[in-house]
Design an enzyme around this catalytic site. Structure first.
Site, PDB file in Angstrom:
ATOM      1  N   SER A   1       0.833  -1.204   0.000  1.00 52.35           N
ATOM      2  CA  SER A   1       0.000   0.000   0.000  1.00 52.35           C
ATOM      3  C   SER A   1       0.870   1.257   0.000  1.00 52.35           C
ATOM      4  CB  SER A   1      -0.971  -0.048   1.187  1.00 52.35           C
ATOM      5  OG  SER A   1      -1.993   0.910   1.050  1.00 52.35           O
TER       6      SER A   1
ATOM      7  N   ASP B   1       1.944  -6.423  -7.744  1.00 51.71           N
ATOM      8  CA  ASP B   1       0.691  -7.172  -7.782  1.00 51.71           C
ATOM      9  C   ASP B   1      -0.370  -6.428  -6.996  1.00 51.71           C
ATOM     10  OD1 ASP B   1       0.530  -8.132  -4.988  1.00 51.71           O
ATOM     11  OD2 ASP B   1       2.009  -9.640  -5.500  1.00 51.71           O
TER      12      ASP B   1
ATOM     13  N   HIS C   1      -7.578  -5.593  -0.057  1.00 52.07           N
ATOM     14  CA  HIS C   1      -6.550  -4.709   0.488  1.00 52.07           C
ATOM     15  C   HIS C   1      -6.433  -5.010   1.979  1.00 52.07           C
ATOM     16  CE1 HIS C   1      -4.111  -1.100  -0.422  1.00 52.07           C
ATOM     17  NE2 HIS C   1      -4.331  -0.757   0.837  1.00 52.07           N
TER      18      HIS C   1
END
Length: 261
Positions: free
Chosen positions: A116, A196, A230
């Site tokens: 992130s 990715d 996420h």
């Protein structure tokens, strides 16, 4: 099993103590030679403890000579703004790790990765300091951070504090799409890049766009879309996938290693 060490050192650039966590392989205590190193960055609202507390990283790296350095970056997007959170990693942290833990200073035995916010930071640092790293990886990179507006939910306070208002100089200088585009023509001197992102991740569109930017700039990379969101279960899976390949290939200076992904 690698030793887990929490440490603090004084950064001359930030002018205060900063924390880090390190996984130290047996090779450090058993030999005198520098060891391969992965600088592993955490995400927004995270800390240097995240990768070992929330994934199986310690198990994945067991039995290798790979040193894992996890700096504490706060919520500062690994960017020089107010405090020098980009520069200190290169100019303060890396020499400290080389001195204390025998982290290799050889480009071919250095890698950087993150999730992130840390994915954005890892790729940005590798693009801006290509002489420092042979390889850089991002999981779910927040590549669009400098283009987000003031109403970007929970991200907004840190974005506004670090990057300023829309159109600011700091936003322009840290726009990773622009940094990558400017790298056109020097692609052969850059690290190898791996990206990715989860197919259910709201950042996947930004990752697709950034992969396209790398392609347009002639920058060699691998981009995968993998089932997931996420979250830490996704990042645990991805670091578990990456570490076995990385610890084998750093000693080989990452020659053709992306061909095996």
């Amino acid at each position: 099993m690698s030793d887990l060490i929490d440490g603090v050192f004084y950064s001359s650039l930030i002018q205060r103590n900063v924390r880090y966590r390190v996984l130290v392989p047996d090779a450090v205590s058993q030999g005198n030679e520098p060891v391969p190193v992965l600088y592993l960055l955490h995400g927004l609202f995270g800390s240097c403890e995240n990768w070992t507390d929330l994934t199986g990283l310690r198990r994945y790296v067991d039995g290798s000579d790979l040193l894992i350095v996890m700096p504490d970056g706060g919520d500062n997007w690994y960017t020089d703004s107010g405090e020098a959170h980009e520069s200190y990693l290169i100019q303060d942290l890396m020499p400290e790790m080389e001195s204390r833990f025998r982290a290799s200073s050889e480009r071919g035995k250095r890698a950087i990765a993150g999730n992130s916010m840390g994915g954005y930071g890892a790729i940005k640092l590798a693009l801006k300091y290509p002489e420092k790293f042979a390889f850089a990886a991002s999981f779910s990179g927040a590549f669009h951070v400098t283009r987000l507006v003031a109403d970007s939910g929970e991200l907004a306070p840190s974005i506004r504090r670090v990057f300023g208002d829309e159109g600011s100089r700091i936003r322009r200088e840290n726009d990773i799409f622009e940094i990558a585009a400017r790298s056109h023509g020097i692609a052969g001197t850059l690290p190898r890049f791996y990206l990715d992102c989860g197919t259910e991740d709201e950042f996947v569109a930004a990752n697709r766009e950034f992969a396209s930017t790398l392609t347009a700039a002639g920058i060699e990379h691998e981009f995968l879309e993998v089932t997931g969101g996420h979250d830490w279960p996704y990042w645990d899976e991805r670091i578990g996938y990456l570490i076995p390949l990385l610890k084998a290939k750093l000693s080989d200076k990452l020659n053709n290693w992306l061909d095996q992904l």
